[in-house]
Write a protein that holds these residues in place. Structure first.
Motif, mmCIF file in Angstrom:
data_model
loop_
_atom_site.group_PDB
_atom_site.id
_atom_site.type_symbol
_atom_site.label_atom_id
_atom_site.label_comp_id
_atom_site.label_asym_id
_atom_site.label_seq_id
_atom_site.Cartn_x
_atom_site.Cartn_y
_atom_site.Cartn_z
ATOM 1 N N PHE A 252 -19.368 -39.446 -21.844
ATOM 2 C CA PHE A 252 -19.185 -39.008 -23.226
ATOM 3 C C PHE A 252 -18.480 -37.660 -23.280
ATOM 4 O O PHE A 252 -18.678 -36.806 -22.408
ATOM 5 C CB PHE A 252 -20.542 -38.880 -23.929
ATOM 6 C CG PHE A 252 -20.950 -40.109 -24.702
ATOM 7 C CD1 PHE A 252 -20.991 -40.104 -26.083
ATOM 8 C CD2 PHE A 252 -21.278 -41.284 -24.014
ATOM 9 C CE1 PHE A 252 -21.360 -41.238 -26.787
ATOM 10 C CE2 PHE A 252 -21.653 -42.424 -24.701
ATOM 11 C CZ PHE A 252 -21.698 -42.398 -26.100
ATOM 12 N N CYS B 105 -27.715 -42.818 -29.700
ATOM 13 C CA CYS B 105 -27.671 -43.385 -28.354
ATOM 14 C C CYS B 105 -29.068 -43.772 -27.876
ATOM 15 O O CYS B 105 -29.274 -44.858 -27.299
ATOM 16 C CB CYS B 105 -27.030 -42.392 -27.381
ATOM 17 S SG CYS B 105 -25.286 -42.047 -27.719
ATOM 18 N N PRO C 208 -26.834 -40.412 -23.564
ATOM 19 C CA PRO C 208 -25.405 -40.260 -23.248
ATOM 20 C C PRO C 208 -25.193 -39.328 -22.056
ATOM 21 O O PRO C 208 -25.804 -38.257 -21.976
ATOM 22 C CB PRO C 208 -24.809 -39.664 -24.528
ATOM 23 C CG PRO C 208 -25.961 -39.007 -25.222
ATOM 24 C CD PRO C 208 -27.164 -39.847 -24.893
ATOM 25 N N SER D 103 -16.611 -41.195 -27.334
ATOM 26 C CA SER D 103 -17.423 -40.339 -28.182
ATOM 27 C C SER D 103 -17.875 -41.096 -29.417
ATOM 28 O O SER D 103 -17.373 -42.192 -29.721
ATOM 29 C CB SER D 103 -16.646 -39.083 -28.599
ATOM 30 O OG SER D 103 -17.517 -38.137 -29.201
#
Length: 310
Positions: free
Chosen positions: A197, A216, A223, A246
Motif C-alpha cells: 500500500f 482493510c 494493509p 491505495s
C-alpha cells in the motif's frame, strides 16, 4: 491648549442650517423645534469663539468663521457615515479577512464551489486559503492561526472545536493501470490483501488514515504499507510507478495520470468531510461561512468511479 470637542449633533445642525440659511426650514428638516436648533447653534458658536451665522430679520448668512467651518463639518460627518457603514459591514460579516485551511484533495471536490458561493454572497470578504492536512489544521485552529478549516474525518474528541459535515465522499481503489484488478468495474477490498500500500502518514491525517486501515481490517487484513506520501498527487504517482495500491477519496480521480486506474470498491464506504471552527468563536465572518455551507447542506460526491474499459 486642548482643542474643544464639537458634538456631532451640533455639527449636523450647523450643516443643515448652512444649507437652508433659514432657521424654520432647517428645524423642520431636522425634525426639531426652532428654539432647540438655535440653542445648538449658540453652543457650537461658544465652542468656536465666534459667530457662525449673521442673523438679520428674514435672513441668515454664514460669517467668515462659518464658511471656514463648513467644509470641515462636511468632511467630519461624511467620515463618520463611512465609518459607521464600515463598522456595520464588519459586524455583519460582510467585510474583513477570513483565513481558511483546506485539505489538498478538496480542491477537486467541495472547495471550488464553496469559494465561488461565498464570494457571491460576501464579495468584500478577503479570503486567505491555506493548504494543509488535517492535523496541522486542527493545531492552527487551536492556535488561532486560521479561522476555519475544511478537513477529512474530524476527530471525535476535540472539545475546543466544532464540526459540520459538508460532504460525504466515496472511497475508490487506486491501482496501476496494468494491474489485473483494473480490468474490473469494482474491486473487492479483500482482493488487495497481498498488495503493498501507498498511504498518507498517520501524522498528517489520523482520522482518514485510521478509516482506511479500518476498511482493510473489515475485509480481513492489515494493509502492508510500502510507501508514505503527504499529498494524494504523490500517492497516485507512486501507484503509477508500480510501488503499490491505495484506497482514496473519489475526488482524487481528477488527478489525471495515464498509468493509474480508479475503481469503485465493494463493500462501498464513504469518508466524511467537515468544516471545523473554534467553539468559542463568535466572529460574523465565520458565521457567514457556516451560513454559506448550511445553505448547500451536506452533499455527496460524484459516483465512485468511471466504468472500466471493455
Amino acid at each position: 491648549m486642548d482643542r474643544p470637542e464639537l458634538p456631532l449633533a451640533q455639527l449636523h445642525a450647523f450643516l443643515v442650517l448652512a444649507e437652508e440659511l433659514h432657521f424654520g426650514h432647517a428645524a423642520e428638516r431636522l425634525g426639531i423645534a426652532q428654539p432647540p436648533l438655535s440653542q445648538q447653534i449658540r453652543r457650537l458658536e461658544d465652542k468656536v469663539g465666534h459667530a457662525l451665522f449673521a442673523r438679520t430679520p428674514g435672513r441668515v448668512d454664514l460669517t467668515p468663521a462659518g464658511r471656514e467651518l463648513l467644509p470641515a463639518a462636511r468632511r467630519a460627518l461624511a467620515e463618520l457615515a463611512d465609518g459607521l457603514a464600515a463598522a456595520r459591514a464588519a459586524g455583519s460579516g460582510r467585510t474583513g479577512r477570513l483565513r481558511l485551511g483546506f485539505a489538498a484533495s478538496l480542491a477537486f471536490t467541495v472547495l471550488p464551489g464553496l469559494l465561488h458561493a461565498h464570494r457571491e454572497r460576501f464579495p468584500d470578504v478577503r479570503l486567505e486559503i491555506r493548504e494543509m492536512t488535517t492535523a496541522p489544521q486542527l493545531a492552527a485552529l487551536r492556535e488561532r492561526r486560521i479561522d476555519a478549516g475544511l478537513l477529512r474525518e474530524p476527530p471525535p474528541d476535540e472539545p475546543e472545536l466544532k464540526f459540520m459535515t459538508v460532504l460525504s465522499e466515496r472511497f475508490v481503489a487506486v491501482l496501476p493501470a496494468g494491474h489485473p484488478l483494473a480490468r474490473h468495474r469494482t474491486v473487492e477490498v479483500a482482493a488487495l490483501a497481498d498488495a503493498p500500500f501507498v498511504m498518507l502518514p498517520r501524522a498528517s491525517g489520523p482520522g482518514l488514515h485510521d478509516r482506511i486501515v479500518e476498511l482493510c481490517r473489515e475485509a480481513g487484513f492489515v494493509p502492508q504499507v510500502a510507501q508514505h506520501a503527504v499529498e494524494w498527487q504523490t500517492v497516485c504517482a507512486l501507484v503509477e510507478a508500480g510501488l503499490g495500491v491505495s484506497l482514496a477519496p473519489a475526488g482524487i480521480r481528477r488527478i489525471r495520470l495515464k498509468g493509474v486506474a480508479f475503481r469503485a470498491i465493494e463493500p462501498g464506504a464513504r469518508t466524511r468531510v467537515a468544516v471545523a471552527w473554534r467553539a468559542d468563536d463568535t466572529s460574523p465572518l465565520v458565521a457567514g461561512l457556516l451560513a454559506t455551507m448550511s445553505e448547500a447542506g451536506p452533499t455527496a460526491a460524484p459516483p465512485a468511479a468511471r466504468p472500466a474499459p471493455r
